[in-house]
Design an enzyme around this catalytic site. Structure first.
Site, short mmCIF file in Angstrom:
data_model
loop_
_atom_site.label_atom_id
_atom_site.label_comp_id
_atom_site.label_asym_id
_atom_site.label_seq_id
_atom_site.Cartn_x
_atom_site.Cartn_y
_atom_site.Cartn_z
N LYS A 77 0.84 -1.21 0.00
CA LYS A 77 0.00 0.00 0.00
C LYS A 77 0.87 1.26 0.00
O LYS A 77 0.60 2.22 -0.71
CB LYS A 77 -0.94 -0.03 1.21
CG LYS A 77 -2.06 -1.08 1.03
CD LYS A 77 -2.81 -1.40 2.31
CE LYS A 77 -3.82 -2.53 2.03
NZ LYS A 77 -4.53 -2.99 3.23
N GLN A 121 -4.74 -1.25 9.45
CA GLN A 121 -4.59 -2.59 8.89
C GLN A 121 -5.23 -3.63 9.83
O GLN A 121 -4.87 -3.71 11.00
CB GLN A 121 -3.11 -2.91 8.65
CG GLN A 121 -2.86 -4.24 7.98
CD GLN A 121 -3.38 -4.28 6.53
OE1 GLN A 121 -3.23 -3.35 5.77
NE2 GLN A 121 -4.01 -5.39 6.17
N ASP A 144 -10.65 2.89 3.72
CA ASP A 144 -11.15 1.55 3.40
C ASP A 144 -12.65 1.51 3.12
O ASP A 144 -13.16 0.49 2.69
CB ASP A 144 -10.86 0.62 4.59
CG ASP A 144 -9.68 -0.29 4.32
OD1 ASP A 144 -9.35 -0.51 3.14
OD2 ASP A 144 -9.09 -0.78 5.30
#
Ligand code: NAP
Length: 326
Positions: A77, A121, A144
């Protein structure tokens, strides 16, 4: 690279609900190649934002603990964000971090105007509860698309960051239904958004992360959507009725050849580690590919697109926060 095989059926077979059962060469939906198109789109948008706002969009990545898979995902990422010209912020916290310290890190990024996307995460090491901390992220900085406020906006069809994996699957579906071949200059603007009016789609899996938002994104495009799950009876028959099959289950090679209508588009979200160490999806790729009009491989399919859409979400969060229209 995504391609049409010379003798193969193209996406029109799925569009027309083709019923031929002869083997075909499917369009392979290569997520790595397609993710480059997302990167080019994001990089151009970053330049536009820089010119208007005076800074690049910022992504903050929070990693707790030493889970090797999480570390790998976080590294990719970061790499992707850097390539697209984003500014990145890093918090790597020990697995023993207290809830209040983790909360402070999230609140710090919420208050930092240079941060447009916050990625926590998951999973978090026990006893920390991921859902509890995702709720602390400012919804407009949710990279997200998993904050409950953004999930509510998805249900309403209102603009908001959408969950990355289903968003990536939609771009792959657009590619499947287009005549586009992705090359070194393709951007998302070259891939038309497909209408799914009159098409049926089945989503196997109903998680908050993938299955549920996936179904609503398909519905937004006017597909007739069926959610299937572990309590569905005669799952093969449910799948066989669908023009589009999305598998997000976590059961290796669950979807078999005779579950798939000839000419259907098959999108495999599953990532399963086999005893030999190799990765495989939820679809029995080798047997399903010949009957599908388009299919995603695992690895190299939906996975790279998930990373790409996280960056895209962050860039668009920045644009939205600064009143820059899509
Ligand atoms: P999850 O939360 O475990 O949900 C799995 C879903 O599958 C549940 O809704 C479950 O039904 C259903 N299911 C389980 N066994 C089934 C069966 N035999 N038949 C029909 N349905 C069944 O998993 P997830 O987070 O959605 O992830 C699904 C898969 O995608 C995993 O392999 C994960 O690693 C992968 N994944 C990949 C990416 C990517 O970037 N490619 C991103 C996220 C996840 P119930 O609700 O009835 O229990």
């Amino acid at each position: 690279m995504a391609h049409h095989a010379p003798t193969g059926a193209d996406s029109s077979s799925a569009q027309s609900g083709a019923s031929s059962s002869s083997p075909r060469s499917p369009k392979i939906l290569d997520g790595k190649t397609l993710s480059r198109a997302v990167a080019r789109t994001a990089a151009a948008r970053v330049s536009e934002i820089r010119a208007k706002v005076g800074r690049a969009p910022g992504l903050a990545v929070i990693l707790v603990g030493e889970n090797p898979a999480s570390k790998t995902y976080v590294a990719s990422k970061h790499r992707f964000a850097k390539e697209c010209g984003l500014e990145t912020f890093d918090a790597h916290l020990p697995a023993s971090v207290s809830a209040s310290d983790l909360r402070k890190v999230i609140e710090g990024y919420n208050a930092n105007d240079a941060v447009d996307g916050i990625l926590l995460q998951l999973p978090l090491p026990a006893p920390l509860d991921g859902a509890e901390f995702v709720r602390l992220i400012a919804p407009e900085k949710d990279a997200d698309g998993l904050h409950p406020a953004n999930q509510g906006l998805l249900l309403q069809g209102a603009p908001a960051p959408r969950p990355c994996t289903p968003l990536g699957v939609m771009v792959m579906l657009d590619l499947a239904l287009s005549g586009v071949e992705v090359n070194d200059s393709t951007t998302l603007a070259d891939i038309p958004k497909a209408s799914l009016a009159g098409k049926s789609a089945v989503v196997i899996g109903r998680s908050q992360l993938v299955g549920k938002p996936m179904g609503f994104l398909l519905l937004e495009r006017n597909a007739t959507v069926t959610f299937a799950h572990s309590k569905t009876s005669d799952l093969p028959a449910v799948c066989r009725a669908a023009d589009v099959v999305v598998a997000a289950v976590g059961v290796p090679k669950l979807v078999k050849r005779d579950w798939v209508k000839p000419g259907a588009i098959v999108l495999d979200v599953g990532i399963n580690r086999m005893p030999d160490g190799k990765l495989c999806g939820d679809v029995a790729y080798d047997e399903v590919a010949p009957v599908a009009s388009a299919i995603t491989p695992v690895p190299g399919g939906v996975g790279p697109m998930t990373v790409a859409m996280l960056i895209s979400n962050t860039v668009e969060n920045c644009a939205r926060r600064n009143g820059i229209t899509p």
